[in-house]
Write a protein that holds these residues in place. Structure first.
Motif, PDB file in Angstrom:
ATOM      1  N   GLY A 240       0.818  -1.208   0.000  1.00  0.00           N
ATOM      2  CA  GLY A 240       0.000   0.000   0.000  1.00  0.00           C
ATOM      3  C   GLY A 240       0.844   1.247   0.000  1.00  0.00           C
ATOM      4  N   LEU A 241       1.941   1.219   0.785  1.00  0.00           N
ATOM      5  CA  LEU A 241       2.830   2.368   0.825  1.00  0.00           C
ATOM      6  C   LEU A 241       3.488   2.583  -0.535  1.00  0.00           C
ATOM      7  CD1 LEU A 241       4.154   4.569   2.537  1.00  0.00           C
ATOM      8  CD2 LEU A 241       5.934   2.918   3.144  1.00  0.00           C
ATOM      9  N   ALA A 243       2.259   1.817  -3.484  1.00  0.00           N
ATOM     10  CA  ALA A 243       1.271   2.389  -4.390  1.00  0.00           C
ATOM     11  C   ALA A 243       1.068   3.882  -4.115  1.00  0.00           C
ATOM     12  CB  ALA A 243      -0.049   1.644  -4.254  1.00  0.00           C
ATOM     13  N   LEU A 244       1.031   4.240  -2.808  1.00  0.00           N
ATOM     14  CA  LEU A 244       0.846   5.636  -2.436  1.00  0.00           C
ATOM     15  C   LEU A 244       2.032   6.478  -2.883  1.00  0.00           C
ATOM     16  CD1 LEU A 244      -0.841   7.753  -0.895  1.00  0.00           C
ATOM     17  CD2 LEU A 244       0.403   7.095   1.178  1.00  0.00           C
ATOM     18  N   LEU A 245       3.240   5.959  -2.643  1.00  0.00           N
ATOM     19  CA  LEU A 245       4.434   6.701  -3.028  1.00  0.00           C
ATOM     20  C   LEU A 245       4.528   6.833  -4.553  1.00  0.00           C
ATOM     21  CD1 LEU A 245       6.958   8.106  -2.009  1.00  0.00           C
ATOM     22  CD2 LEU A 245       8.151   5.916  -2.068  1.00  0.00           C
ATOM     23  N   ALA A 247       2.022   6.943  -6.620  1.00  0.00           N
ATOM     24  CA  ALA A 247       1.041   7.942  -7.033  1.00  0.00           C
ATOM     25  C   ALA A 247       1.530   9.354  -6.738  1.00  0.00           C
ATOM     26  CB  ALA A 247      -0.284   7.674  -6.317  1.00  0.00           C
ATOM     27  N   ALA A 248       2.165   9.530  -5.561  1.00  0.00           N
ATOM     28  CA  ALA A 248       2.675  10.853  -5.196  1.00  0.00           C
ATOM     29  C   ALA A 248       3.797  11.279  -6.147  1.00  0.00           C
ATOM     30  CB  ALA A 248       3.167  10.832  -3.751  1.00  0.00           C
ATOM     31  N   LEU A 277      11.491   4.151  -0.835  1.00  0.00           N
ATOM     32  CA  LEU A 277      10.562   3.027  -0.692  1.00  0.00           C
ATOM     33  C   LEU A 277      11.308   1.710  -0.561  1.00  0.00           C
ATOM     34  CD1 LEU A 277       7.737   1.821  -0.700  1.00  0.00           C
ATOM     35  CD2 LEU A 277       7.826   1.814  -3.200  1.00  0.00           C
TER      36      LEU A 277
END
Length: 309
Positions: A240-241, A243-245, A247-248, A277
């Motif tokens: 999840g992290l 994917a978030l990173l 996207a950011a 990451l």
């Protein structure tokens, strides 16, 4: 019901604290016996966790003056959790019930009365729970309470504001010894037993002498052990992290391209984001792999070098 009680006290470099805490513990044991809450064969079990000072000499002197002080001496320092488990294992083989408490006696010994009453009512485990943290600094209170909430959020079962001041029946200790892991986090393992439990609230006082043996490094190690021993969620959160990173970073690249940023700047943002990451993921995975490495070796938790019985 038999009621031979063992008060288990892990000790590491407690030459200053023990001469003050030992008379308090002995007076409490005598009061419990007088009240019919503890039998005449009850003992105070001092566990020397490989102390580097004269703790063992102090313990021997206490034993020489009063045989109600029993003792174990570990061959080397194995940490508070292992020393505590060694004491509990010994107590379960000699008595009916044990209460663990630290040598500094910041935990209120008078809570033992209610613990034993709850045991007499059929509870195998009774947790000593702090009613407040008024004596803690803001930083310690914030981090401690935040940690309990973090464990709960990750799916671990812990008793809020409980450390290692607890009563356990011999049956409960026998069940605890069935857990094979070497990286111990007893306050998270004991609730897994599932026997009938209760809580007793008390106010925690100041340390009677000496300094706390729980350094920042030891506290962090215990905290990490707690997370990795009770939950696999952190390793699942990496996806999840990531994917978030991603996207950011993608959003940042788009904004930079719109603003006319150079290709080098865009590449730098992407590289730093990816590197961060990867390092984070390696760190989390490494903690779990490290624990697996320790467990598969299956080395003994401790060796007992001396006993005073």
């Amino acid at each position: 019901m038999e009621n031979t009680l063992y008060i288990v006290v892990p000790c590491y470099n407690e030459e200053e604290a023990l001469p003050l805490s030992a008379p308090v513990l002995l007076a409490k044991l005598e009061a419990l016996e007088a009240a019919g809450l503890a039998g005449q064969e009850s003992r105070i079990l001092l566990v020397d966790d490989g102390s580097k000072d004269s703790t063992w000499d102090v313990i021997k002197s206490l034993h020489d003056h009063d045989k109600r002080f029993a003792a174990l001496r570990l061959s080397r320092n194995r940490g508070h959790q292992n020393a505590l488990l060694a004491g509990l294992e010994y107590a379960a083989s000699h008595g009916d019930v044990s209460i663990s408490i630290d040598a500094d006696l910041q935990d209120d010994v008078n809570a033992m009365d209610e613990m034993l009453r709850r045991w007499a009512e059929g509870c195998d485990i009774v947790y000593g729970v702090r009613s407040a943290r008024d004596t803690d600094t803001f930083a310690k209170r914030f981090t401690a309470e935040g940690y309990y909430k973090l464990i709960a959020a990750l799916g671990g079962e812990v008793v809020f504001n409980h450390a290692d001041y607890r009563l356990m029946s011999s049956r409960a200790v026998s069940a605890l010894l069935e857990f094979p892991e070497r990286s111990l986090f007893l306050r998270g393992m004991v609730p897994m037993i599932g026997y009938k439990t209760a809580t007793v609230e008390y106010e925690r006082g100041a340390r009677n002498a000496g300094e706390s043996k729980y350094t920042l490094k030891k506290m962090l190690t215990l905290a990490i052990n707690g997370v990795t021993a009770l939950s696999a969620k952190p390793i699942r959160m990496i996806a999840g992290l990531g994917a978030l990173l991603f996207a950011a970073a993608l959003a940042a690249i788009i904004i930079m391209l719109i603003d006319g940023a150079s290709a080098a700047a865009v590449a730098a943002v992407s590289a730093w984001g990816a590197a961060g990451l990867v390092l984070l993921a390696l760190g989390v995975v490494g903690e779990y792999v490290g624990h697996i490495y320790e467990e598969v070796k299956g080395r003994p938790r401790y060796f007992i070098m001396d006993k005073l019985e």
